[in-house]
Write a protein that holds these residues in place. Structure first.
Motif, PDB file in Angstrom:
ATOM      1  N   VAL A  12     -11.212  -6.714   0.760  1.00 41.11           N
ATOM      2  CA  VAL A  12      -9.930  -7.433   0.752  1.00 41.11           C
ATOM      3  C   VAL A  12      -8.968  -6.777  -0.243  1.00 41.11           C
ATOM      4  O   VAL A  12      -7.772  -6.600   0.049  1.00 41.11           O
ATOM      5  CB  VAL A  12     -10.139  -8.928   0.404  1.00 41.11           C
ATOM      6  N   ARG A  13      -9.471  -6.387  -1.395  1.00 43.42           N
ATOM      7  CA  ARG A  13      -8.621  -5.723  -2.382  1.00 43.42           C
ATOM      8  C   ARG A  13      -8.059  -4.405  -1.824  1.00 43.42           C
ATOM      9  O   ARG A  13      -6.875  -4.109  -1.976  1.00 43.42           O
ATOM     10  CB  ARG A  13      -9.418  -5.454  -3.660  1.00 43.42           C
ATOM     11  N   ALA A  16      -5.359  -5.156   0.629  1.00 42.87           N
ATOM     12  CA  ALA A  16      -4.146  -5.619  -0.050  1.00 42.87           C
ATOM     13  C   ALA A  16      -3.381  -4.446  -0.638  1.00 42.87           C
ATOM     14  O   ALA A  16      -2.136  -4.393  -0.557  1.00 42.87           O
ATOM     15  CB  ALA A  16      -4.516  -6.624  -1.138  1.00 42.87           C
ATOM     16  N   ALA A  19      -1.709  -2.602   2.200  1.00 39.39           N
ATOM     17  CA  ALA A  19      -0.580  -3.349   2.768  1.00 39.39           C
ATOM     18  C   ALA A  19       0.585  -3.475   1.796  1.00 39.39           C
ATOM     19  O   ALA A  19       1.752  -3.437   2.207  1.00 39.39           O
ATOM     20  CB  ALA A  19      -1.052  -4.744   3.187  1.00 39.39           C
ATOM     21  N   GLY A  24      -0.751  -5.067  -4.793  1.00 40.92           N
ATOM     22  CA  GLY A  24      -1.846  -5.813  -4.160  1.00 40.92           C
ATOM     23  C   GLY A  24      -3.172  -5.660  -4.868  1.00 40.92           C
ATOM     24  O   GLY A  24      -4.174  -6.270  -4.469  1.00 40.92           O
ATOM     25  N   PRO A  28      -9.084 -10.916  -5.381  1.00 41.60           N
ATOM     26  CA  PRO A  28      -8.892 -11.512  -4.048  1.00 41.60           C
ATOM     27  C   PRO A  28      -9.045 -13.029  -4.014  1.00 41.60           C
ATOM     28  O   PRO A  28      -8.744 -13.653  -3.006  1.00 41.60           O
ATOM     29  CB  PRO A  28      -9.991 -10.843  -3.203  1.00 41.60           C
ATOM     30  N   ILE A  64      -2.031  -8.472   4.808  1.00 46.24           N
ATOM     31  CA  ILE A  64      -3.382  -8.112   4.339  1.00 46.24           C
ATOM     32  C   ILE A  64      -4.386  -8.234   5.479  1.00 46.24           C
ATOM     33  O   ILE A  64      -5.245  -7.351   5.670  1.00 46.24           O
ATOM     34  CB  ILE A  64      -3.795  -9.016   3.155  1.00 46.24           C
ATOM     35  N   CYS A  67      -4.172  -5.273   7.899  1.00 52.85           N
ATOM     36  CA  CYS A  67      -4.782  -4.066   7.339  1.00 52.85           C
ATOM     37  C   CYS A  67      -6.310  -4.154   7.347  1.00 52.85           C
ATOM     38  O   CYS A  67      -7.001  -3.165   7.621  1.00 52.85           O
ATOM     39  CB  CYS A  67      -4.298  -3.837   5.910  1.00 52.85           C
TER      40      CYS A  67
END
Length: 458
Positions: A12-13, A16, A19, A24, A28, A64, A67
């Protein structure tokens, strides 16, 4: 599943950062979903980024999520969706979950990192009173304590298990006095069933006969003073009780062994020093002939200060004295920096008073952790403490045997071709495992209703 959670946080990081650029690169805020319909995990970083980036959280969440779907790691998810103001709901595929579990079990440490600074931790658990059978009330302390020992050991701490058996209090004065009156044959073999009947008879006399109750209290003082007649009978009671207890522990597959037993009687020679040193520390006072500690903030139902009785007016020692002596031993001789007590929630005030006394007497360092791991009561269908239909206590060994028999019936119905010996071996693992799982999966601090159907819902 700690490893898969860390992996998802990384994915997720990365999504981010892809994106949103460097803005970002943040936590998370990944949490397990409270409701399965929202997936396995929920990432809440969109809300925390909205103010910083000057965008709507829903818009950030969609960027996010897009991506993440397009990335290589997106294949690990069955669902990636944005809900509400910007929550990113994530559901893993079965293949990803299976892979994570396989990887976890390929690792001897199950993905748990070792502590950088391990401690010496004493865990005080199970601790039944002797001279009667273990009952259902001993289940929770035994298995919660064992789970704590396993977790702490895996984390790298040196764990010292202590089974602080009750072998020295008023009940033993009552039992010994009754034995002497009834001319108990000390040379005969006696079973735990004999001790149960003995305890019930002695308790009836203790409750009904004030003279017998007085003699029983004096017998405790004699036992603590080393009276030989008392000690001979006392040792016989203890030997049979420990044999029974060890048998139950073996069925539960607990880590507790005979070498972990350090009963109340072990501390007998240290109790006078407890009184003397508390007095020297100006913590102990005399009240109605007893020596007590009045810890700040503790009051009884009438609003009067609540005493912690260290030595009774007849010279006998209360179990607070033994608890205080035990901590001194564990800190000075076992070098413990953390002591964990797995004892039911009804003893919360007692342990809080003991901990206050230890701190104010200066017997433990400020950095020494003293913890009471409290737990709720096992209830029957009537929401009262679980008992037999006749109102008696439920024997723990009977519960374990019943669980095994119920599991055996299910296994025999589903797998009739399995050899009988294998069926029984599986039944013990499933039945007793179910009892332990049902307890550990309940919220520790709350009471719960004992339910065979829920426990063995395979």
């Amino acid at each position: 599943m700690a490893d898969i959670k860390r992996q998802i946080e990384t994915w997720v990081r990365q999504a981010a950062v892809t994106a949103l650029g460097e803005g970002g690169d943040t936590d998370p805020l990944l949490r397990p979903s409270k409701d399965p319909k929202f997936g396995d995990y929920q990432a809440n970083l969109a809300m925390s980024l909205a103010k910083t980036l000057g965008k709507k959280p829903r818009e950030i969440g969609e960027q996010i999520a897009d991506c993440l779907r397009q990335s290589e790691s997106g294949a690990a998810f069955e669902m990636i969706e944005v809900a509400g103001p910007g929550f990113i709901n994530l559901k893993l595929t079965r293949e990803a979950l299976n892979r994570s579990v396989r990887e976890m079990f390929d690792d001897d440490r199950l993905g748990v990192p070792e502590k950088a600074s391990p401690e010496i931790v004493v865990v005080d658990y199970s601790s039944p009173n002797l001279a009667k059978e273990m009952h259902i009330g001993h289940l929770r302390s035994s298995i919660i304590g064992d789970a704590i020992c396993r977790v702490l050991t895996l984390g790298g701490d040196m764990v010292i298990r202590q089974n602080h058996l009750g072998d020295w209090g008023t009940q033993f004065g009552m039992l010994l006095e009754h034995l002497i009156d009834t001319v108990w044959d000390k040379d005969a073999e006696h079973s735990i069933g004999d001790l149960n009947a003995l305890y019930q008879d002695a308790k009836s006399r203790f409750d009904a006969d004030p003279a017998f109750a007085d003699r029983s209290r004096r017998r405790v003082v004699a036992l603590q003073a080393g009276d030989e007649q008392s000690l001979v009978l006392w040792r016989q009671l203890i030997a049979e009780s420990v044999r029974h207890m060890s048998h139950v522990y073996q069925k539960l597959e607990l880590l507790l062994e005979a070498g972990d037993i350090r009963p109340e009687s072990f501390y007998n020679s240290r109790l006078t020093a407890v009184v003397d040193d508390l007095r020297a520390a100006a913590v102990l006072v005399e009240d109605q002939g007893a020596r007590v500690v009045f810890a700040e903030g503790f009051k009884n139902k009438e609003g009067d200060p609540l005493p912690l009785i260290v030595q009774k007016s007849d010279g006998g020692f209360g179990y607070a004295a033994t608890d205080l002596a035990a901590v001194r031993f564990r800190v000075s001789e076992l070098a413990a920096t953390r002591i964990v007590y797995v004892v039911d929630a009804r003893q919360a005030d007692h342990f809080a008073q003991v901990f206050w006394t230890l701190r104010h007497a200066g017997w433990v360092a400020p950095t020494t952790q003293l913890e009471h791991v409290a737990f709720g009561t096992i209830l029957g269908e009537d929401k009262r403490p679980f008992r037999t239909r006749s109102g008696g206590t439920v024997r723990l060994e009977e519960v374990l045997d019943e669980a095994t028999e119920r599991a055996l019936k299910i296994i025999a119905d589903k797998n009739p071709d399995l050899p009988a010996a294998e069926q029984r071996e599986l039944a013990a693992a499933v039945g007793i495992g179910a009892v332990k799982y049902a307890d550990l999966s309940s919220e520790r601090i709350k009471d719960y209703v004992f339910d065979w159907q829920r426990m063995l819902a395979l």
